[in-house]
Design a protein around this motif. Structure first.
Motif, PDB file in Angstrom:
ATOM      1  N   THR A  89       0.789  -1.219  -0.021  1.00 31.21           N
ATOM      2  CA  THR A  89      -0.099  -0.144  -0.085  1.00 31.21           C
ATOM      3  C   THR A  89       0.876   1.132  -0.012  1.00 31.21           C
ATOM      4  OG1 THR A  89      -0.171   0.105   2.396  1.00 31.21           O
ATOM      5  CG2 THR A  89      -1.940  -1.069   0.951  1.00 31.21           C
ATOM      6  N   GLY A  90       2.232   1.151   0.251  1.00 28.79           N
ATOM      7  CA  GLY A  90       3.111   2.179  -0.043  1.00 28.79           C
ATOM      8  C   GLY A  90       4.208   2.278   1.038  1.00 28.79           C
ATOM      9  N   GLU A  91       4.875   3.297   1.255  1.00 27.70           N
ATOM     10  CA  GLU A  91       5.953   3.796   1.937  1.00 27.70           C
ATOM     11  C   GLU A  91       5.326   4.644   3.210  1.00 27.70           C
ATOM     12  OE1 GLU A  91       8.371   3.892  -2.229  1.00 27.70           O
ATOM     13  OE2 GLU A  91       8.796   5.520  -0.445  1.00 27.70           O
ATOM     14  N   TYR A  92       6.044   4.626   4.426  1.00 30.74           N
ATOM     15  CA  TYR A  92       5.788   5.419   5.438  1.00 30.74           C
ATOM     16  C   TYR A  92       7.169   5.510   6.100  1.00 30.74           C
ATOM     17  CZ  TYR A  92       0.963   3.594   5.029  1.00 30.74           C
ATOM     18  OH  TYR A  92      -0.273   3.419   4.528  1.00 30.74           O
ATOM     19  N   TYR A  93       6.974   7.067   6.650  1.00 26.52           N
ATOM     20  CA  TYR A  93       8.467   7.340   7.294  1.00 26.52           C
ATOM     21  C   TYR A  93       8.122   8.290   8.635  1.00 26.52           C
ATOM     22  CZ  TYR A  93      10.365   6.722   2.749  1.00 26.52           C
ATOM     23  OH  TYR A  93      10.711   5.890   1.461  1.00 26.52           O
ATOM     24  N   SER A  94       8.838   7.948   9.483  1.00 26.86           N
ATOM     25  CA  SER A  94       8.755   8.974  10.744  1.00 26.86           C
ATOM     26  C   SER A  94       8.876  10.372  10.373  1.00 26.86           C
ATOM     27  CB  SER A  94       9.613   8.492  11.660  1.00 26.86           C
ATOM     28  OG  SER A  94      11.177   8.707  11.468  1.00 26.86           O
ATOM     29  N   ASP A  95       8.424  11.258  11.096  1.00 32.71           N
ATOM     30  CA  ASP A  95       8.632  12.609  10.970  1.00 32.71           C
ATOM     31  C   ASP A  95      10.217  13.031  11.003  1.00 32.71           C
ATOM     32  OD1 ASP A  95       5.619  13.834  12.829  1.00 32.71           O
ATOM     33  OD2 ASP A  95       5.988  13.076  10.805  1.00 32.71           O
ATOM     34  N   SER A  96      11.047  12.356  11.839  1.00 29.80           N
ATOM     35  CA  SER A  96      12.360  12.634  12.065  1.00 29.80           C
ATOM     36  C   SER A  96      13.292  12.463  10.774  1.00 29.80           C
ATOM     37  CB  SER A  96      12.987  11.898  13.246  1.00 29.80           C
ATOM     38  OG  SER A  96      12.761  10.704  13.157  1.00 29.80           O
ATOM     39  N   VAL A  97      12.890  11.462   9.849  1.00 25.00           N
ATOM     40  CA  VAL A  97      13.466  11.398   8.529  1.00 25.00           C
ATOM     41  C   VAL A  97      12.948  11.529   7.334  1.00 25.00           C
ATOM     42  CG1 VAL A  97      14.484   9.341  10.057  1.00 25.00           C
ATOM     43  CG2 VAL A  97      12.678   8.701   8.300  1.00 25.00           C
ATOM     44  N   ARG A  98      11.525  11.927   7.536  1.00 24.52           N
ATOM     45  CA  ARG A  98      10.806  11.946   6.024  1.00 24.52           C
ATOM     46  C   ARG A  98      11.682  13.014   5.243  1.00 24.52           C
ATOM     47  NH1 ARG A  98       6.387  12.985   8.173  1.00 24.52           N
ATOM     48  NH2 ARG A  98       5.621  10.870   8.171  1.00 24.52           N
ATOM     49  N   GLY A  99      11.772  12.954   3.987  1.00 25.33           N
ATOM     50  CA  GLY A  99      12.611  13.983   3.383  1.00 25.33           C
ATOM     51  C   GLY A  99      14.140  13.834   3.088  1.00 25.33           C
ATOM     52  N   ARG A 100      14.766  12.847   4.113  1.00 30.81           N
ATOM     53  CA  ARG A 100      15.866  12.424   3.990  1.00 30.81           C
ATOM     54  C   ARG A 100      16.113  11.155   3.756  1.00 30.81           C
ATOM     55  NH1 ARG A 100      18.783  12.739   8.528  1.00 30.81           N
ATOM     56  NH2 ARG A 100      17.086  12.457   9.948  1.00 30.81           N
ATOM     57  N   PHE A 101      15.202  10.107   4.039  1.00 28.59           N
ATOM     58  CA  PHE A 101      15.457   8.590   3.908  1.00 28.59           C
ATOM     59  C   PHE A 101      14.674   8.244   2.846  1.00 28.59           C
ATOM     60  CE2 PHE A 101      17.411   7.575   8.558  1.00 28.59           C
ATOM     61  CZ  PHE A 101      18.095   8.341   8.555  1.00 28.59           C
ATOM     62  N   ALA A 102      14.974   7.244   2.393  1.00 25.90           N
ATOM     63  CA  ALA A 102      14.037   6.434   1.375  1.00 25.90           C
ATOM     64  C   ALA A 102      14.136   4.806   1.288  1.00 25.90           C
ATOM     65  CB  ALA A 102      14.652   6.954  -0.209  1.00 25.90           C
ATOM     66  N   ILE A 103      12.852   4.221   1.609  1.00 28.99           N
ATOM     67  CA  ILE A 103      12.851   2.977   1.586  1.00 28.99           C
ATOM     68  C   ILE A 103      12.624   2.073   0.315  1.00 28.99           C
ATOM     69  CG2 ILE A 103      10.476   2.843   2.064  1.00 28.99           C
ATOM     70  CD1 ILE A 103      11.403   0.491   4.029  1.00 28.99           C
ATOM     71  N   SER A 104      13.349   1.174  -0.173  1.00 26.55           N
ATOM     72  CA  SER A 104      12.858   0.468  -1.403  1.00 26.55           C
ATOM     73  C   SER A 104      12.880  -1.052  -1.196  1.00 26.55           C
ATOM     74  CB  SER A 104      13.671   1.130  -2.529  1.00 26.55           C
ATOM     75  OG  SER A 104      15.007   0.859  -2.254  1.00 26.55           O
ATOM     76  N   GLY A 105      12.647  -1.699  -2.386  1.00 27.66           N
ATOM     77  CA  GLY A 105      12.486  -3.367  -2.105  1.00 27.66           C
ATOM     78  C   GLY A 105      12.918  -3.651  -3.373  1.00 27.66           C
ATOM     79  N   ASP A 106      13.747  -4.620  -3.672  1.00 32.05           N
ATOM     80  CA  ASP A 106      13.892  -5.583  -4.774  1.00 32.05           C
ATOM     81  C   ASP A 106      13.552  -6.983  -4.589  1.00 32.05           C
ATOM     82  OD1 ASP A 106      15.287  -7.273  -6.901  1.00 32.05           O
ATOM     83  OD2 ASP A 106      17.186  -5.854  -6.509  1.00 32.05           O
ATOM     84  N   LYS A 107      12.448  -7.243  -5.437  1.00 36.80           N
ATOM     85  CA  LYS A 107      11.721  -8.471  -5.399  1.00 36.80           C
ATOM     86  C   LYS A 107      12.469  -9.735  -5.644  1.00 36.80           C
ATOM     87  CE  LYS A 107       7.357  -6.350  -5.282  1.00 36.80           C
ATOM     88  NZ  LYS A 107       6.217  -6.173  -6.345  1.00 36.80           N
ATOM     89  N   THR A 108      13.366  -9.446  -6.585  1.00 37.16           N
ATOM     90  CA  THR A 108      14.093 -10.542  -7.091  1.00 37.16           C
ATOM     91  C   THR A 108      15.301 -10.918  -6.233  1.00 37.16           C
ATOM     92  OG1 THR A 108      15.703  -8.880  -8.247  1.00 37.16           O
ATOM     93  CG2 THR A 108      13.766  -9.721  -9.603  1.00 37.16           C
ATOM     94  N   GLU A 109      15.915 -10.115  -5.315  1.00 41.02           N
ATOM     95  CA  GLU A 109      16.851 -10.169  -4.350  1.00 41.02           C
ATOM     96  C   GLU A 109      16.177 -10.496  -3.043  1.00 41.02           C
ATOM     97  OE1 GLU A 109      19.879 -10.838  -4.912  1.00 41.02           O
ATOM     98  OE2 GLU A 109      19.826 -10.388  -7.081  1.00 41.02           O
ATOM     99  N   ASN A 110      14.735 -10.258  -2.952  1.00 43.55           N
ATOM    100  CA  ASN A 110      14.158 -10.195  -1.615  1.00 43.55           C
ATOM    101  C   ASN A 110      15.046  -9.472  -0.692  1.00 43.55           C
ATOM    102  OD1 ASN A 110      11.561 -11.684  -0.977  1.00 43.55           O
ATOM    103  ND2 ASN A 110      12.784 -12.682   0.661  1.00 43.55           N
ATOM    104  N   THR A 111      15.412  -8.255  -1.007  1.00 47.17           N
ATOM    105  CA  THR A 111      16.085  -7.317  -0.091  1.00 47.17           C
ATOM    106  C   THR A 111      15.541  -5.948  -0.026  1.00 47.17           C
ATOM    107  OG1 THR A 111      18.073  -8.475  -0.568  1.00 47.17           O
ATOM    108  CG2 THR A 111      18.356  -6.267   0.137  1.00 47.17           C
ATOM    109  N   VAL A 112      15.306  -5.276   1.071  1.00 50.31           N
ATOM    110  CA  VAL A 112      14.948  -3.966   1.448  1.00 50.31           C
ATOM    111  C   VAL A 112      16.035  -3.032   1.938  1.00 50.31           C
ATOM    112  CG1 VAL A 112      13.496  -2.600   2.943  1.00 50.31           C
ATOM    113  CG2 VAL A 112      12.677  -4.901   2.087  1.00 50.31           C
ATOM    114  N   TYR A 113      15.988  -1.945   0.929  1.00 53.25           N
ATOM    115  CA  TYR A 113      17.202  -1.080   1.322  1.00 53.25           C
ATOM    116  C   TYR A 113      16.641   0.230   2.070  1.00 53.25           C
ATOM    117  CZ  TYR A 113      19.441  -3.828  -2.597  1.00 53.25           C
ATOM    118  OH  TYR A 113      19.660  -4.918  -3.104  1.00 53.25           O
ATOM    119  N   LEU A 114      17.365   0.992   2.800  1.00 50.90           N
ATOM    120  CA  LEU A 114      17.155   2.306   3.182  1.00 50.90           C
ATOM    121  C   LEU A 114      18.292   3.185   2.933  1.00 50.90           C
ATOM    122  CD1 LEU A 114      15.039   3.665   5.238  1.00 50.90           C
ATOM    123  CD2 LEU A 114      16.702   3.163   6.906  1.00 50.90           C
TER     124      LEU A 114
END
Length: 125
Positions: free
Chosen positions: A54-79
């Motif tokens: 349904t989407g990405e969520y961020y805490s107020d302290s990191v919004r605009g500086r951090f980005a989350i993403s996922g690679d389904k082929t590698e089954n890995t999530v990045y920050l």
């Protein structure tokens, strides 16, 4: 059995960037919510960011500086962490296997049942 392995933590100067990785096994990323948490010495574990269908969520302290993403082929999530500040210093954990009580933004650590071992991020000059 679900396993999570974090990597990418390091010592970085203020204003610098890091990319953390969370490699998962025993589950399929496409169908699971995965989140990043952090815990600084003497503080409670806090939610940083979550990734779901349904989407990405961020805490107020990191919004605009951090980005989350996922690679389904590698089954890995990045920050991706940019413009790091000394207050970002903490051990960073990824988690999944959420319980039925969880609601967006999925940043309550008590809702997660599977955790990685953590990776240290230190922001200092």
């Amino acid at each position: 059995q679900i396993q999570l392995v974090e990597s990418g933590g390091d010592l970085v100067q203020p204003g610098g960037s890091l990319r953390l990785s969370c490699a998962g096994s025993g589950f399929t990323l496409e169908y699971y919510i995965v989140a990043w948490f952090r815990q600084a010495p003497g503080k409670e574990r806090e939610g940083v960011s979550s990734l779901s269908n349904t989407g990405e969520y961020y805490s107020d302290s990191v919004r605009g500086r951090f980005a989350i993403s996922g690679d389904k082929t590698e089954n890995t999530v990045y920050l991706q962490m940019n413009d790091l500040k000394p207050d970002d210093t903490a051990v960073y954990y990824c988690a999944t296997n959420i319980n039925g009580r969880a609601r967006p933004p999925f940043l309550d650590p008590s809702d997660y049942n599977s955790w990685g071992q953590g990776t240290q991020v230190t922001v200092s000059s």
